[in-house]
Design a protein around this motif. Structure first.
Motif, PDB file in Angstrom:
ATOM      1  N   VAL A  52       1.083  -0.989  -0.041  1.00  0.00           N
ATOM      2  CA  VAL A  52       0.025  -0.106  -0.252  1.00  0.00           C
ATOM      3  C   VAL A  52       0.633   1.303  -0.023  1.00  0.00           C
TER       4      VAL A  52
ATOM      5  N   SER B 272      -1.998   4.214  -0.830  1.00  0.00           N
ATOM      6  CA  SER B 272      -3.039   4.899   0.275  1.00  0.00           C
ATOM      7  C   SER B 272      -2.411   4.553   1.546  1.00  0.00           C
TER       8      SER B 272
ATOM      9  N   PHE C 153      -3.363   2.383   3.547  1.00  0.00           N
ATOM     10  CA  PHE C 153      -4.389   1.941   4.243  1.00  0.00           C
ATOM     11  C   PHE C 153      -4.536   0.061   3.908  1.00  0.00           C
TER      12      PHE C 153
ATOM     13  N   VAL D 250      -5.169  -3.792   4.199  1.00  0.00           N
ATOM     14  CA  VAL D 250      -6.286  -4.219   4.330  1.00  0.00           C
ATOM     15  C   VAL D 250      -6.497  -5.294   4.792  1.00  0.00           C
TER      16      VAL D 250
ATOM     17  N   ASN E 248      -4.772  -6.089  -0.146  1.00  0.00           N
ATOM     18  CA  ASN E 248      -4.926  -4.980  -0.861  1.00  0.00           C
ATOM     19  C   ASN E 248      -3.640  -5.361  -1.266  1.00  0.00           C
TER      20      ASN E 248
ATOM     21  N   GLU F  71      -2.220  -2.798  -4.055  1.00  0.00           N
ATOM     22  CA  GLU F  71      -1.657  -1.528  -5.111  1.00  0.00           C
ATOM     23  C   GLU F  71      -0.834  -1.741  -6.210  1.00  0.00           C
TER      24      GLU F  71
ATOM     25  N   THR G 285      -4.898  -1.584  -8.643  1.00  0.00           N
ATOM     26  CA  THR G 285      -4.882  -2.234  -7.211  1.00  0.00           C
ATOM     27  C   THR G 285      -6.460  -2.917  -7.300  1.00  0.00           C
TER      28      THR G 285
ATOM     29  N   CYS H 141      -8.648  -5.433  -4.050  1.00  0.00           N
ATOM     30  CA  CYS H 141      -8.550  -4.967  -2.774  1.00  0.00           C
ATOM     31  C   CYS H 141      -8.020  -6.953  -2.101  1.00  0.00           C
ATOM     32  N   ALA H 142      -8.470  -6.639  -0.843  1.00  0.00           N
ATOM     33  CA  ALA H 142      -8.100  -7.728   0.089  1.00  0.00           C
ATOM     34  C   ALA H 142      -9.160  -8.897   0.078  1.00  0.00           C
ATOM     35  N   GLU H 143     -10.142  -8.289  -0.412  1.00  0.00           N
ATOM     36  CA  GLU H 143     -11.624  -9.793  -0.406  1.00  0.00           C
ATOM     37  C   GLU H 143     -11.093 -10.353  -1.568  1.00  0.00           C
TER      38      GLU H 143
ATOM     39  N   TRP I 202     -15.207  -1.500   5.972  1.00  0.00           N
ATOM     40  CA  TRP I 202     -16.174  -1.603   4.834  1.00  0.00           C
ATOM     41  C   TRP I 202     -15.758  -1.912   3.449  1.00  0.00           C
ATOM     42  N   PRO I 203     -16.707  -3.499   3.128  1.00  0.00           N
ATOM     43  CA  PRO I 203     -16.189  -4.161   1.795  1.00  0.00           C
ATOM     44  C   PRO I 203     -16.686  -2.904   0.574  1.00  0.00           C
ATOM     45  N   CYS I 204     -15.738  -2.382  -0.364  1.00  0.00           N
ATOM     46  CA  CYS I 204     -15.827  -1.651  -1.497  1.00  0.00           C
ATOM     47  C   CYS I 204     -17.325  -2.431  -1.932  1.00  0.00           C
TER      48      CYS I 204
ATOM     49  N   CYS J 188     -16.238  -5.375  -4.063  1.00  0.00           N
ATOM     50  CA  CYS J 188     -15.977  -6.493  -3.626  1.00  0.00           C
ATOM     51  C   CYS J 188     -17.481  -7.641  -2.935  1.00  0.00           C
TER      52      CYS J 188
HETATM   53  N1  THU Z   1      -9.697  -1.711   0.083  1.00  0.00           N
HETATM   54  C1  THU Z   1      -9.505  -2.707  -0.306  1.00  0.00           C
HETATM   55  O1  THU Z   1      -8.587  -3.923   0.020  1.00  0.00           O
HETATM   56  N2  THU Z   1     -11.289  -3.773   0.445  1.00  0.00           N
HETATM   57  C2  THU Z   1     -11.895  -2.560   0.123  1.00  0.00           C
HETATM   58  O2  THU Z   1     -13.062  -3.463   0.548  1.00  0.00           O
HETATM   59  C3  THU Z   1     -11.267  -1.241  -0.044  1.00  0.00           C
HETATM   60  C4  THU Z   1     -10.373  -0.784  -0.122  1.00  0.00           C
HETATM   61  C5  THU Z   1      -8.490  -1.688  -0.278  1.00  0.00           C
HETATM   62  C6  THU Z   1      -8.131  -0.856  -1.829  1.00  0.00           C
HETATM   63  C7  THU Z   1      -6.963   0.706  -1.827  1.00  0.00           C
HETATM   64  O3  THU Z   1      -5.278  -0.622  -0.987  1.00  0.00           O
HETATM   65  C8  THU Z   1      -7.095   1.024  -0.642  1.00  0.00           C
HETATM   66  O4  THU Z   1      -7.986   0.011   0.357  1.00  0.00           O
HETATM   67  C9  THU Z   1      -7.712   1.606  -0.245  1.00  0.00           C
HETATM   68  O5  THU Z   1      -9.166   2.326  -1.069  1.00  0.00           O
END
Ligand code: THU
Length: 134
Positions: A19, A22, A24, A26, A42, A44, A51, A53-55, A85-87, A90
């Motif tokens: 990451v 971000s 950030f 996950v 995640n 990136e 990028t 996401c982890a899920e 929260w999941p995006c 995801c």
């Molecule tokens: N991210 C996830 O891994 N899962 C989500 O459901 C929300 C966002 C990650 C994507 C990116 O690497 C970072 O969080 C910021 O958006």
């Protein structure tokens, strides 16, 4: 496996998150009916839209190893103040394979909430809806 144990499996994945943009991290852990757990973080990319996401990392690992219709629970965790929260993407990807999935969502202090994917994605669009096209 308890909910707590699955959440902690997801927390273990934070150290692998890539990451640089971000900052950030996950983590995710996806449990199958036979007890197998697929984890993800995640990852990136300098082309930000690439990028993953982890899920979705966890889900794609599972599907690519032959799992499809046996997902039971997913934990998604972050170091965030609010629950991680999941995006939308995801939620949609999970709904394709597991509309009845239970989702555990955690925050920085390892507290988590438990709720059905159907609550996170009401009136979701899935494979069955495609069968009703003209
Ligand atoms: N991210 C996830 O891994 N899962 C989500 O459901 C929300 C966002 C990650 C994507 C990116 O690497 C970072 O969080 C910021 O958006």
């Amino acid at each position: 496996m308890t909910d707590r144990e699955l959440v902690e499996r997801a927390f273990e994945m934070l150290r692998f998150s890539y990451v640089p943009y971000s900052k950030f991290p996950v983590g995710a852990a996806l449990e199958c009916a036979d007890g197998t757990v697929f984890t993800g973080c995640n990852v990136e990319n300098s082309a930000y839209g690439s990028t993953i996401c982890a899920e979705r990392t966890a889900l794609v690992k599972a599907v690519s190893e032959g799992h499809r219709d046996d997902f039971v629970r997913l934990a998604v965790v972050g170091n965030s103040k609010d629950y991680c929260w999941p995006c939308g993407a995801c939620r949609q990807m999970l709904y394709e394979f597991a509309p009845e999935l239970t989702v555990l969502v955690a925050r920085w202090d390892h507290q988590f909430v438990r709720l059905p994917l159907r609550e996170l994605l009401p009136h979701g669009f899935g494979p069955k809806d495609l069968e009703q096209g003209s």
